[in-house]
Scaffold this active site. Structure first.
Site, short mmCIF file in Angstrom:
data_model
loop_
_atom_site.label_atom_id
_atom_site.label_comp_id
_atom_site.label_asym_id
_atom_site.label_seq_id
_atom_site.Cartn_x
_atom_site.Cartn_y
_atom_site.Cartn_z
CB THR A 15 -0.98 0.00 1.19
OG1 THR A 15 -0.27 -0.17 2.41
CG2 THR A 15 -2.01 -1.11 1.04
CE LYS A 35 0.17 -3.20 3.39
NZ LYS A 35 -0.52 -2.28 4.35
CB THR A 90 -3.35 -3.18 7.51
OG1 THR A 90 -4.64 -2.95 8.01
CG2 THR A 90 -3.40 -4.43 6.65
CD GLU A 94 1.56 5.20 6.43
OE1 GLU A 94 0.83 4.62 5.62
OE2 GLU A 94 1.14 5.80 7.42
CG ASN A 147 -1.18 8.30 7.70
OD1 ASN A 147 -1.78 7.35 7.23
ND2 ASN A 147 0.05 8.21 8.18
#
Lengths: 386, 386
Positions: free
Chosen positions: A150, A176, A195, A280, A382
């Site tokens: 993702t 992932k 996730t 991230e 985000n």
């Protein structure tokens, strides 16, 4: 890119990854793992009270069947908070895949990651199945891994080869991560989230009981020791498939089991650290060691409290050696600790890798957890995700 | 600025605020509240296991004395994680102040906010005491409030006047907040934390027991319902002082107590909301209502889980109506909730004030909590704080 071309699958496994149009812009978003020889399965899923449809469907299939031939994974849509429709959608896709592969639906597992609260584009996925099946190849792993990404910036794969009583056994894991990462999972029977998706494929011959035991222990010491943002996902899933194609004597106990379990743990830890390295917006990889605890659980509670502190994470981003924020986080963690017992070491902050050591001087238990810094880039990613 | 000049203190109180050189650049950093008439006190302090020196000293003084004449507050230094030296430093400053004011040290309370892990500049503070005492004035509140600010961008003051059996009673509260805000406090006896400092001054005549009861209840429904970053501070402190100068009949029970308690709660809630409006880097004021819970505690647990979710807070910053992140946070909160029961409403995100309503459809309990968005500016402030 060259390095990924060398990555092979364990004996008997094929994989593929394609674009089914779930994501915009023809990005890869649908992956398939296939083993003609039925594989034993062990799985752990998020303990979030709201669970994605794929988890409910997997739990049902894991109850109905003890061997599996296929695992389908989509990115771009979490199929979560989609009610009964979400489960029917997942089942409809699996039925189509089962028909194409000529196996029973119960012999298939499924996983999803992406946006929460939107229905799966069932027709698009169904239409893509012939292409997905047609693309299956023993060299298809990297395509599958790219299709489950993702916000990940690189594919995450770890492999090990071990020797079980003269037979070569191959174990391959891929994952992932990136955001919504704070895994705490449970297997179907017991209780015990990001996730984060992780899949382990091996050609080992192993009992389901032994596979479960090895996986639970490996996850506890790897994925349960990482956090990006403290947000436990609705979709976290770890599935291990062992098809026995290596034809070793079954890895069930003693030194063969110990070797298998240790190897699995090392693969999971390597993948868990990759998730943190690719967190991230991260500019730092932070290892937090808590020692001198009464129990490992206590050490983990304290270490995760530091790892989840926004004030600590922003300080590390700013190369600001504000150890007071470590003190604050330990004190607020819920463990019992005395000011006079608390000793803190912090490595220089000008490096990419940062080490924190907290000694609470109460006992002999120790643990390490891994996290990233909190950066303006995390917020950008985000704030704009939808 | 004009509005602050009108703010007066309750009868019998004087205040001052000066620069003692604790902060760089001659910023105000030392405040004093004084009442010649001894005041009853009620206090709540952080439940962080690592507590600032001022908390340990206050607890001792609250045990030794039941009336107080002075309250000294410094910003720029938390005097926390400073060991026995921190307590001796605080006591030495209080001894100097006691001498200057001609009261016993035990009749003084103290509070600190700022960097954790650095010793107080005792000599600077001692040298500043004559100036601080000399500046005491019935119009000195705004100077005192400015001296307790850290990353706050505006002074936070709330006042109410009530009538107790024909006598005018005045209640005045002031606070500082901005970051490390996730209060959960306890009073000395019971158990029950931001650096959030809040001080309530009133000329009410009230028993210590009633003052404590009103304060506990007011704090539970105000400061315990806010979070900026989920980081419970080592220094959170709320102190209420009531000197009885209004000469009302003692506010101890029935409708007079109810009026006093409700007024105190309204003041605390007004200050708590100001802290959120002034949260570090915030662009949004977010109200999260959870209803349909079995208990208020359950509703609060769920609401705070959403309020502390980085993914939710960045989505709100990005005006990204990603309700999936509310689902994720509720599911991970630890409360028992079913997907089919969960109903979520989210107000338009283009406004400064955002309202979230989550119905978990289990019972009749309901609560509201308040938080801010997570922004690149929050990171900038906290990366560069030292």
């Amino acid at each position: 890119m060259k390095v990924y071309k060398k990555i092979i699958l364990p004996k008997g496994f094929k994989a593929s990854g394609i674009s089914a149009g779930i994501k915009r812009g023809a990005k890869p978003d649908l992956a398939l793992i296939f083993s003609k020889k039925p594989a034993k399965a062990a799985a752990l899923f998020t303990t979030n009270k709201i669970k994605a449809a794929h988890i409910k469907v997997c739990l049902k299939h894991l109850k109905n069947s003890d061997s599996f031939n296929a695992l389908m994974i989509n990115s771009g849509n979490a199929n979560c908070f989609t009610g009964d429709k979400g489960m029917h959608d997942a089942e409809a896709i699996m039925a189509q895949l089962a028909k194409k592969l000529n196996f029973k639906k119960d012999n298939i597992l499924i996983a999803s990651t992406g946006i929460i609260g939107k229905s799966l584009p069932v027709d698009k996925i169904k239409r893509a199945i012939p292409l997905l099946v047609g693309a299956l190849s023993s060299k298809g792993l990297i395509s599958a891994v790219r299709a489950i990404m993702t916000t990940d910036t690189f594919p995450k794969i770890a492999t090990r080869r071990i020797n079980i009583a003269g037979k070569k056994v191959f174990i391959c894991g891929f994952a992932k991560g990136a955001g919504m990462i704070s895994p705490n999972m449970a297997c179907a029977e017991h209780r015990r989230s990001a996730t984060m998706l992780c899949f382990i494929l091996t050609d080992a011959s192993i009992s389901q009981r032994a596979l479960k035991q090895a996986l639970n222990s490996a996850v506890e010491d790897s994925f349960h020791c990482i956090t990006v943002d403290g947000c436990m996902s609705t979709n976290d899933t770890v599935i291990a498939l062992a098809n026995g194609a290596a034809e070793n004597i079954s890895v069930d106990k003693n030194k063969n089991f110990n070797l298998f379990a240790l190897t699995l743990k090392n693969i999971c830890l390597e993948l868990a650290k990759m998730i943190i390295k690719d967190a991230e917006g991260a500019t730092k990889f932070i290892e937090i060691k808590v020692k001198g605890a009464k129990t490992t659980q206590e050490a983990k509670k304290a270490a995760l409290a530091v790892a989840n502190s926004n004030l600590f994470k922003t300080a590390i981003y700013g190369k600001n050696p504000n150890f007071g924020r470590i003190v604050q986080a330990i004190g607020a963690s819920g463990i019992d600790v005395k000011e006079k017992d608390l000793k803190i070491k912090l490595s220089p902050l000008n490096k990419k890798n940062v080490f924190v050591e907290v000694d609470i001087n109460k006992g002999k238990a120790c643990t390490k957890v891994y996290t990233s810094d909190l950066t303006p880039e995390y917020i950008k990613i985000n704030a704009e995700y939808n």
